[in-house]
Design a protein around this motif. Structure first.
Motif, PDB file in Angstrom:
ATOM      1  N   VAL A 119       0.726  -1.244  -0.123  1.00  0.00           N
ATOM      2  CA  VAL A 119      -0.001  -0.039  -0.076  1.00  0.00           C
ATOM      3  C   VAL A 119       0.948   1.298   0.035  1.00  0.00           C
ATOM      4  O   VAL A 119       0.625   2.288  -0.766  1.00  0.00           O
ATOM      5  CB  VAL A 119      -0.936  -0.106   1.197  1.00  0.00           C
ATOM      6  CG1 VAL A 119      -1.596   1.404   1.381  1.00  0.00           C
ATOM      7  CG2 VAL A 119      -2.114  -0.931   0.986  1.00  0.00           C
ATOM      8  N   ALA A 120       1.870   1.416   0.796  1.00  0.00           N
ATOM      9  CA  ALA A 120       2.766   2.364   0.794  1.00  0.00           C
ATOM     10  C   ALA A 120       3.536   2.713  -0.457  1.00  0.00           C
ATOM     11  O   ALA A 120       3.771   3.802  -0.921  1.00  0.00           O
ATOM     12  CB  ALA A 120       3.858   2.261   2.055  1.00  0.00           C
ATOM     13  N   LEU A 121       3.979   1.607  -1.250  1.00  0.00           N
ATOM     14  CA  LEU A 121       4.731   1.577  -2.310  1.00  0.00           C
ATOM     15  C   LEU A 121       3.745   2.204  -3.382  1.00  0.00           C
ATOM     16  O   LEU A 121       3.987   2.981  -4.174  1.00  0.00           O
ATOM     17  CB  LEU A 121       5.028   0.339  -2.860  1.00  0.00           C
ATOM     18  CG  LEU A 121       5.919   0.226  -4.170  1.00  0.00           C
ATOM     19  CD1 LEU A 121       7.013   1.087  -4.140  1.00  0.00           C
ATOM     20  CD2 LEU A 121       6.343  -1.160  -4.568  1.00  0.00           C
ATOM     21  N   LEU A 122       2.222   1.805  -3.227  1.00  0.00           N
ATOM     22  CA  LEU A 122       1.455   2.181  -4.481  1.00  0.00           C
ATOM     23  C   LEU A 122       1.073   3.642  -4.255  1.00  0.00           C
ATOM     24  O   LEU A 122       0.903   4.551  -5.051  1.00  0.00           O
ATOM     25  CB  LEU A 122       0.143   1.436  -4.147  1.00  0.00           C
ATOM     26  CG  LEU A 122       0.074  -0.130  -4.762  1.00  0.00           C
ATOM     27  CD1 LEU A 122      -0.904  -0.847  -4.603  1.00  0.00           C
ATOM     28  CD2 LEU A 122       0.649  -0.331  -6.194  1.00  0.00           C
ATOM     29  N   VAL A 123       1.131   4.210  -2.873  1.00  0.00           N
ATOM     30  CA  VAL A 123       0.846   5.730  -2.589  1.00  0.00           C
ATOM     31  C   VAL A 123       2.088   6.431  -3.160  1.00  0.00           C
ATOM     32  O   VAL A 123       1.853   7.399  -3.687  1.00  0.00           O
ATOM     33  CB  VAL A 123       0.882   5.609  -1.246  1.00  0.00           C
ATOM     34  CG1 VAL A 123       0.814   7.252  -0.588  1.00  0.00           C
ATOM     35  CG2 VAL A 123      -0.859   5.220  -0.579  1.00  0.00           C
ATOM     36  N   GLY A 124       3.290   5.956  -2.820  1.00  0.00           N
ATOM     37  CA  GLY A 124       4.549   6.634  -3.549  1.00  0.00           C
ATOM     38  C   GLY A 124       4.467   6.802  -4.959  1.00  0.00           C
ATOM     39  O   GLY A 124       4.890   7.637  -5.480  1.00  0.00           O
TER      40      GLY A 124
END
Length: 116
Positions: free
Chosen positions: A13-18
């Motif tokens: 999720v954090a990678l997709l947000v970044g």
């Protein structure tokens, strides 16, 4: 096992947000339309940041230069364009995280965008 799955989900999720933040920024600055390319850029930028940020005294500056270098390497333009993409990506990540964490109360971060 549950903790491992939770950590993996949080990372994705954090990678997709970044990636979304870099995608939005690159779309505005250089008119590139590839979200997966931006997500890979976020991952590579996070790796570059991790490899340099630990260096005493100069680490944070070197890490920022390394992160902008990754953007410069991945997108057309030059160092100024890469810095603009990075700055707009940082602002976009803050906006995305505000919605996700304040409005939706998800408690996620942005992997691949420093300081967000």
């Amino acid at each position: 096992m549950v903790a491992l799955v939770g950590s993996l989900v949080a990372f994705v999720v954090a990678l997709l947000v970044g990636g979304l933040a870099i995608f939005a920024s690159a779309r505005v600055i250089v008119d590139v339309e590839d979200y997966s390319y931006a997500t890979v850029t976020a991952l590579l930028g996070a790796i570059a940041w991790a490899l340099t940020s630990w260096i005493p005294l100069l680490g944070p500056i070197l890490a920022l230069i390394a992160w902008i270098w990754v953007i410069n390497w991945r997108y057309p333009g030059g160092w100024g364009t890469a810095a603009a993409i990075g700055f707009i990506a940082w602002l976009a990540a803050l906006a995305i995280l505000f919605v996700l964490n304040t409005v939706l109360r998800l408690g996620v971060g942005a992997f691949g965008v420093p300081g967000a």
